[in-house]
Motif scaffolding. Structure first.
Motif, PDB file in Angstrom:
ATOM      1  N   ASN A  91      11.499  -8.672  -7.951  1.00 18.84           N
ATOM      2  CA  ASN A  91      12.288  -9.083  -9.014  1.00 18.84           C
ATOM      3  C   ASN A  91      12.359 -10.772  -8.762  1.00 18.84           C
ATOM      4  O   ASN A  91      13.756 -10.848  -9.488  1.00 18.84           O
ATOM      5  CB  ASN A  91      13.322  -7.832  -9.384  1.00 18.84           C
ATOM      6  N   CYS A  92      12.800 -11.052  -8.002  1.00 18.75           N
ATOM      7  CA  CYS A  92      12.972 -12.383  -7.193  1.00 18.75           C
ATOM      8  C   CYS A  92      14.753 -12.021  -7.197  1.00 18.75           C
ATOM      9  O   CYS A  92      15.178 -13.167  -8.077  1.00 18.75           O
ATOM     10  CB  CYS A  92      12.722 -13.758  -8.341  1.00 18.75           C
ATOM     11  N   TRP A  93      14.890 -11.040  -6.333  1.00 24.23           N
ATOM     12  CA  TRP A  93      16.871 -10.817  -5.722  1.00 24.23           C
ATOM     13  C   TRP A  93      16.991 -10.876  -4.840  1.00 24.23           C
ATOM     14  O   TRP A  93      16.321 -10.989  -3.579  1.00 24.23           O
ATOM     15  CB  TRP A  93      17.235  -9.385  -6.729  1.00 24.23           C
ATOM     16  N   ILE A 210      12.196 -15.806 -23.262  1.00 24.40           N
ATOM     17  CA  ILE A 210      13.503 -15.438 -22.043  1.00 24.40           C
ATOM     18  C   ILE A 210      13.730 -14.611 -21.187  1.00 24.40           C
ATOM     19  O   ILE A 210      13.766 -13.200 -21.589  1.00 24.40           O
ATOM     20  CB  ILE A 210      14.944 -14.885 -23.179  1.00 24.40           C
ATOM     21  N   GLY A 211      13.187 -14.606 -19.895  1.00 24.49           N
ATOM     22  CA  GLY A 211      13.440 -13.321 -18.714  1.00 24.49           C
ATOM     23  C   GLY A 211      15.014 -13.115 -17.926  1.00 24.49           C
ATOM     24  O   GLY A 211      15.968 -14.248 -18.740  1.00 24.49           O
ATOM     25  N   LYS A 212      15.148 -13.150 -16.940  1.00 22.34           N
ATOM     26  CA  LYS A 212      15.846 -12.574 -16.240  1.00 22.34           C
ATOM     27  C   LYS A 212      16.089 -13.639 -15.484  1.00 22.34           C
ATOM     28  O   LYS A 212      17.369 -13.669 -14.290  1.00 22.34           O
ATOM     29  CB  LYS A 212      16.258 -11.588 -15.318  1.00 22.34           C
ATOM     30  N   TRP A 275       2.283  -8.990 -15.258  1.00 19.15           N
ATOM     31  CA  TRP A 275       1.615  -7.523 -16.191  1.00 19.15           C
ATOM     32  C   TRP A 275       2.827  -7.319 -17.191  1.00 19.15           C
ATOM     33  O   TRP A 275       1.856  -7.004 -18.434  1.00 19.15           O
ATOM     34  CB  TRP A 275       1.689  -6.593 -15.025  1.00 19.15           C
ATOM     35  N   ILE A 276       3.859  -7.210 -17.211  1.00 20.25           N
ATOM     36  CA  ILE A 276       4.516  -7.318 -18.400  1.00 20.25           C
ATOM     37  C   ILE A 276       4.579  -8.129 -19.475  1.00 20.25           C
ATOM     38  O   ILE A 276       4.703  -7.943 -20.946  1.00 20.25           O
ATOM     39  CB  ILE A 276       6.351  -8.149 -18.420  1.00 20.25           C
ATOM     40  N   MET A 277       4.191  -9.486 -19.130  1.00 17.28           N
ATOM     41  CA  MET A 277       3.763 -10.150 -20.421  1.00 17.28           C
ATOM     42  C   MET A 277       2.034 -10.796 -20.491  1.00 17.28           C
ATOM     43  O   MET A 277       1.418 -10.998 -20.466  1.00 17.28           O
ATOM     44  CB  MET A 277       4.249 -11.812 -19.857  1.00 17.28           C
TER      45      MET A 277
HETATM   46  P1  ADP Z   1      11.105 -10.649 -16.522  1.00 10.56           P
HETATM   47  O1  ADP Z   1      10.233  -9.817 -16.079  1.00 10.56           O
HETATM   48  O2  ADP Z   1      12.745 -10.704 -16.856  1.00 10.56           O
HETATM   49  O3  ADP Z   1       9.814 -11.024 -17.486  1.00 10.56           O
HETATM   50  P2  ADP Z   1      10.450 -12.337 -14.126  1.00 10.56           P
HETATM   51  O4  ADP Z   1      11.583 -11.546 -12.598  1.00 10.56           O
HETATM   52  O5  ADP Z   1       9.379 -12.429 -14.208  1.00 10.56           O
HETATM   53  O6  ADP Z   1      11.477 -11.851 -15.170  1.00 10.56           O
HETATM   54  O7  ADP Z   1      10.458 -13.856 -14.007  1.00 10.56           O
HETATM   55  C1  ADP Z   1      12.342 -14.756 -13.399  1.00 10.56           C
HETATM   56  C2  ADP Z   1      11.847 -16.066 -13.225  1.00 10.56           C
HETATM   57  O8  ADP Z   1      12.411 -16.404 -12.830  1.00 10.56           O
HETATM   58  C3  ADP Z   1      11.070 -15.827 -11.791  1.00 10.56           C
HETATM   59  O9  ADP Z   1       9.945 -16.697 -11.669  1.00 10.56           O
HETATM   60  C4  ADP Z   1      11.829 -16.440 -10.811  1.00 10.56           C
HETATM   61  O10 ADP Z   1      11.434 -17.634  -9.566  1.00 10.56           O
HETATM   62  C5  ADP Z   1      12.683 -17.138 -12.493  1.00 10.56           C
HETATM   63  N1  ADP Z   1      14.227 -17.922 -11.379  1.00 10.56           N
HETATM   64  C6  ADP Z   1      15.177 -17.494 -10.940  1.00 10.56           C
HETATM   65  N2  ADP Z   1      16.390 -18.079 -10.623  1.00 10.56           N
HETATM   66  C7  ADP Z   1      15.983 -19.512 -11.493  1.00 10.56           C
HETATM   67  C8  ADP Z   1      16.475 -19.921 -11.405  1.00 10.56           C
HETATM   68  N3  ADP Z   1      17.694 -20.441 -11.433  1.00 10.56           N
HETATM   69  N4  ADP Z   1      16.457 -21.391 -12.824  1.00 10.56           N
HETATM   70  C9  ADP Z   1      14.864 -21.284 -12.997  1.00 10.56           C
HETATM   71  N5  ADP Z   1      14.090 -20.011 -12.655  1.00 10.56           N
HETATM   72  C10 ADP Z   1      14.441 -19.236 -12.070  1.00 10.56           C
END
Ligand code: ADP
Length: 552
Positions: A91-93, A210-212, A275-277
Motif C-alpha cells: 500500500n506504500c504506507w 484519484i488514488g490513495k 491490478w486494481i486499474m
Molecule cells: P490506489 O490503490 O488508491 O489506486 P495506489 O496505492 O495504487 O493507490 O497508488 C498510490 C501511489 O501514490 C503510489 O504509487 C505512491 O508512490 C504514490 N504516492 C504516495 N505518496 C505520494 C505523494 N506524497 N505524492 C505523490 N504520490 C504519492
C-alpha cells in the motif's frame, strides 16, 4: 549522568521522532520496551495477535503521515508481523516494526525463537537493521522513521536482541538526533507542467483517477481546485474516495467501466496502473490511452503504460503547480461535450439501478439495503473500514465520503483480516470521529478476537458483520456430513454478536431493515463497542456486470 537502558532508548527516541502509537503483543524479550513506551508517553495498545498489531501500525502511518510502531516478540511473533509489513509495502504506507530477538551471543546456537528476522523483513521494507550498540539506538530509530516517510512511504524494521534491549549506557554518551521534519515535497520541472496542461487541452475524453497517494499527501484542496477549474470527470480509487467528494457532479464512479474504457487521456493522481486499474490495458482501457502521471516514486511512472507526461514528485506540490499554470491560462473542459453528456447519462442510469437495490425491503436483506442504513445514519466524518470481497466492493459504491482518509480496506494487497486492527488504529488516532468496521463474516473470522481489544480500551467502534455464512457466495445450509460441506461454507447463522458480550460490548442479531435501523442507531451512540450481526440473504450479490471481465 544516569545510566539508561536499551528499552528506554527505543521508546524515548520513537517518541522524539513523532511516533505516538505503538501496537504489540508482549513477551520475551520486549516487555520492557512496551512499559518504557508507556512511561515515555506513547499510547501503547496490547493486541491479541501480531497480524492485527502490524495492520494497525500501518493504518496509523496512512492516517497521520508519521509511522505507527508495532512491537513483537522474537521468532513467531516477528513472522506473524510480516503480514503487516507486506501490507504496508503493497500500500506504500509508513510503519516501523520493532522485533525482539534472542541474545546476540547465542546467534547460530539454536537459541529460543531464533530466526533470520533481519533477512525476512528485507523484502517488504525500505530498510532493515540490527543496531550495533545501545548508544546508537536513537540514530537507528531516526533513520527508520525518516526512511519510512521520505520518498515513497513504506515499512522499516529494526531488530533488537535481548542483550541490546537490557544493555545500559551512560546517557551522556548517547546522541539523540533531532526530530526528522515532515517529508520534503518535490515539485516537477516547470516545462513538464506546461506540457501536461497542453496534453490536457488536446484531449477529447479526459479522465482523472484519484488514488490513495492523493489522500496520503493531503492534496485535497489542490485536487478539488484542479477538478473544479478543468471540469474534467474523475474516478476515485477505493481509498482515494473523498479527496474530492464522492457526490461531486463530476464524479463518474457509477459509470466507471465506460469512463475507463473510453477515456483518451487519464490523469493519474497518486494511483497506480496495477491490478486494481487493470494495468491500464484493454479491454478495461482503450489501447491508445495516454497518461499524465504524478507520483512520488519516479520508477512508478510509465509502469505498464508509457506516460505521455511523467511528473515525479509530491502530489500536493505538483497539482498546485498545475493549478498555478491554469490560473494564468484557464482551461475548462466543455460541459456540453459528448464525453461529459454521455457519461452523465450513464451515471444517471446506473445510479437508478443501484437505488432500486438500496430500496429493496425484502427479508432477508441484500448488501445494498444494509449499506443504505449505514449511509443514512452515519454522522459526517465517520471512518469506514470495510473488508470481505462483496462487503468491500458493494459498500464502496453505496457509502459516500465527502472528505479524504475516511475509508480503509483490504487495499492494494487485497489482505483479508486487516479490518479490526485498522478500525482500532482509526479509533485511537481520531477519538473525535465515529469508526464503523464493516466485515464480511469470513473477513471477521481472521481477527475477530480483537473485539476484546476494542472493549478493553473502550473504543466505541461499531462492528457490523454482514453474514452470508461463507467466503464469497453464501450457503443456506450445510450437509449433515461436515466433511462434505463446501470449502467456502461456515457455521449457518453463527452468533458473532455473542462474542462481544463476553467482553462488555453490546451485541445485536438482526434480520430485518427495521431491526438493523434500531440497532445501528443505538450502537452509534453507545460509549462502548458494539457488534451487529446482520443475517443477509446468502444468495445476495453485487450489481450484475455487462462483461465477465468487469468482475475480475
Ligand atoms: P490506489 O490503490 O488508491 O489506486 P495506489 O496505492 O495504487 O493507490 O497508488 C498510490 C501511489 O501514490 C503510489 O504509487 C505512491 O508512490 C504514490 N504516492 C504516495 N505518496 C505520494 C505523494 N506524497 N505524492 C505523490 N504520490 C504519492
Amino acid at each position: 549522568m544516569a545510566d539508561i537502558n536499551g528499552a528506554t532508548l527505543i521508546a524515548r527516541s520513537l517518541k522524539q521522532q513523532g511516533v505516538e502509537f505503538m501496537f504489540g503483543v508482549v513477551g520475551f524479550p520486549v516487555f520492557s520496551i512496551a512499559s518504557a513506551a508507556q512511561s515515555e508517553g506513547i499510547t501503547y495498545l496490547g493486541m491479541r495477535n501480531e497480524q492485527s498489531a502490524s495492520y494497525a501500525a500501518a493504518a496509523v502511518g496512512y492516517l497521520t503521515g508519521r509511522p505507527g510502531a508495532c512491537l513483537v516478540v522474537s521468532g513467531p511473533g516477528m513472522i506473524h508481523a510480516m503480514a503487516g509489513l507486506s501490507n504496508a509495502w503493497a500500500n506504500c504506507w509508513p510503519m516501523i516494526l520493532i522485533g525482539g530477538a534472542s541474545d546476540s551471543y547465542q546467534e547460530g546456537m539454536g537459541a529460543f525463537q531464533e530466526a533470520p528476522q533481519v533477512e525476512s523483513a528485507r523484502l517488504y521494507t525500505k530498510w532493515t537493521a540490527r543496531p550495533d550498540a545501545a548508544g546508537r539506538i536513537p540514530t537507528y530509530i531516526e533513520q527508520a522513521v525518516r526512511t519510512s516517510i521520505y520518498g515513497r512511504p513504506g515499512a522499516t524494521y529494526l531488530d533488537f536482541p535481548d542483550d541490546l534491549i537490557s544493555a545500559t549506557v551512560d546517557e551522556a554518551d548517547v546522541e539523540f538526533p533531532s526530530q526528522c521534519p515532515d517529508p520534503p515535497r518535490p515539485q516537477a520541472a516547470p516545462q513538464e507542467v506546461e506540457r501536461a496542461i497542453e496534453v490536457l487541452r488536446q484531449s477529447e475524453r479526459p479522465l482523472a483517477i484519484i488514488g490513495k497517494g492523493a489522500a496520503y499527501s493531503h492534496a485535497e484542496e489542490e485536487v478539488r481546485a484542479f477538478i473544479d477549474a478543468t471540469q474534467i470527470p474523475f474516478l476515485s480509487s477505493p481509498m482515494g474516495k473523498g479527496v474530492v467528494p464522492d457526490e461531486h457532479p463530476l464524479s463518474v464512479a457509477p459509470a466507471r467501466a465506460m469512463a475507463l474504457q473510453e477515456a483518451d487521456l487519464v490523469v493519474l493522481l497518486g494511483a497506480r496502473l496495477n491490478w486494481i486499474m487493470h494495468f491500464g490495458k484493454p479491454p478495461r482501457f482503450s489501447a491508445d490511452v495516454k497518461t499524465i502521471q504524478i507520483d512520488i516514486a519516479a520508477e512508478e511512472i510509465g509502469r505498464n503504460v508509457p506516460a505521455e507526461v511523467g511528473l515525479a514528485g509530491d502530489l500536493k506540490a505538483i497539482v498546485g503547480q498545475l493549478n498555478d499554470t491554469l490560473s494564468g491560462a484557464p482551461f475548462e473542459f466543455p460541459g456540453d461535450s459528448a464525453w461529459r453528456t454521455n457519461l452523465a447519462e450513464r451515471v444517471a442510469k446506473n445510479k437508478a439501478s443501484v437505488r432500486a437495490m438500496m430500496d429493496d425491503e425484502s427479508v432477508p436483506m441484500g448488501y445494498y439495503r444494509v449499506f443504505r442504513e449505514i449511509q443514512e445514519q452515519s454522522p459526517p466524518g465517520t471512518i469506514i473500514q470495510a473488508e470481505g470481497a462483496q462487503t468491500m466492493d458493494i459498500s464502496r459504491s453505496v457509502l459516500m465520503h465527502d472528505a479524504p482518509r475516511l475509508r480503509l480496506d483490504a487495499g492494494s494487497f487485497g489482505t483479508m483480516g486487516v479490518g479490526l486492527g485498522q478500525a482500532i488504529a482509526a479509533a485511537v488516532v481520531h477519538p473525535d470521529k465515529k469508526v464503523v468496521c464493516i466485515e464480511g463474516d469470513s473477513a471477521f473470522g481472521f481477527s475477530g478476537m480483537e473485539v476484546e481489544t476494542a472493549c478493553r480500551y473502550k473504543l466505541p467502534i461499531v462492528f457490523v458483520v454482514v453474514n452470508n455464512n461463507a467466503i464469497g457466495g453464501g450457503v443456506e445450509a450445510l450437509p449433515e456430513d461436515p466433511f462434505a460441506a463446501p470449502p467456502s461454507g461456515y457455521t449457518i447463522d453463527a452468533g458473532y454478536e455473542k462474542m462481544i458480550e463476553g467482553f462488555g460490548g453490546r451485541g445485536y442479531l438482526v434480520r430485518t431493515p427495521d431491526e438493523l435501523s434500531k440497532a445501528y442507531k443505538e450502537a452509534l451512540s453507545d460509549p462502548m463497542p458494539s457488534l451487529i450481526n446482520v443475517l443477509i440473504d446468502p444468495h445476495a450479490r453485487g450489481k450484475p456486470q455487462k462483461f465477465q471481465w468487469l468482475t475480475q
